[in-house]
Write a protein that holds these residues in place. Structure first.
Motif, PDB file in Angstrom:
ATOM      1  N   VAL A  45      13.084 -33.171 -39.732  1.00 28.34           N
ATOM      2  CA  VAL A  45      13.079 -33.293 -38.273  1.00 28.34           C
ATOM      3  C   VAL A  45      13.697 -34.647 -37.927  1.00 28.34           C
ATOM      4  O   VAL A  45      13.378 -35.652 -38.565  1.00 28.34           O
ATOM      5  CB  VAL A  45      11.633 -33.203 -37.713  1.00 28.34           C
ATOM      6  N   LEU A  51       8.173 -31.833 -34.652  1.00 23.90           N
ATOM      7  CA  LEU A  51       8.103 -30.417 -35.004  1.00 23.90           C
ATOM      8  C   LEU A  51       7.082 -29.746 -34.104  1.00 23.90           C
ATOM      9  O   LEU A  51       5.914 -30.132 -34.085  1.00 23.90           O
ATOM     10  CB  LEU A  51       7.702 -30.254 -36.468  1.00 23.90           C
ATOM     11  N   THR A  69       7.721 -36.455 -38.198  1.00 24.05           N
ATOM     12  CA  THR A  69       8.244 -36.416 -39.560  1.00 24.05           C
ATOM     13  C   THR A  69       7.330 -37.246 -40.449  1.00 24.05           C
ATOM     14  O   THR A  69       6.909 -38.329 -40.072  1.00 24.05           O
ATOM     15  CB  THR A  69       9.676 -36.976 -39.607  1.00 24.05           C
ATOM     16  N   TYR A 103      10.855 -26.714 -42.158  1.00 21.96           N
ATOM     17  CA  TYR A 103      10.538 -28.119 -41.932  1.00 21.96           C
ATOM     18  C   TYR A 103       9.324 -28.593 -42.726  1.00 21.96           C
ATOM     19  O   TYR A 103       8.739 -29.627 -42.427  1.00 21.96           O
ATOM     20  CB  TYR A 103      10.325 -28.371 -40.437  1.00 21.96           C
TER      21      TYR A 103
END
Length: 109
Positions: A45, A51, A69, A103
């Motif tokens: 990210v 996210l 992140t 992710y």
């Protein structure tokens, strides 16, 4: 019943149909899944972005949280997507919901 009441009734019925259709669209995806039960880290990210954590495993679903992140999450299970990436059900101390699996990276012990 006057025109205004008819409009409200039609709008309410349309809303109920949309909610019911959304529930049926999500249920088949929920059935095809696999257990993960491990810690993962949010990766990939952009440093200025977060996210999104969703209520259901879909990009259009209601956002219930956001993760930075590097955040570590408990991954309960994931569902297989026919197209695109899988979705995973994650938990943190403050948030629970679905994120796009692309992710997440497994954290080695």
């Amino acid at each position: 019943m006057n025109k205004q009441q008819e409009k409200v009734l039609v709008a309410a019925l349309c809303g109920m149909v949309m909610v019911a259709a959304g529930a049926f669209a999500v249920q088949p995806a929920m059935a095809a899944g696999y257990n993960v039960a491990q810690v993962a880290q949010v990766t990939g990210v952009a440093h200025w972005d977060k996210l999104n954590v969703r209520k259901w495993p879909a990009a259009y679903s209601q956002q219930v949280g956001a993760l930075n992140t590097g955040s570590q999450v408990w991954v309960e299970r994931c569902i297989e997507a026919n197209t695109g990436a899988d979705w995973c059900l994650v938990h943190t101390k403050y948030t629970q919901g679905w994120v796009n699996s692309r992710y997440l990276s497994a954290v080695s012990n």
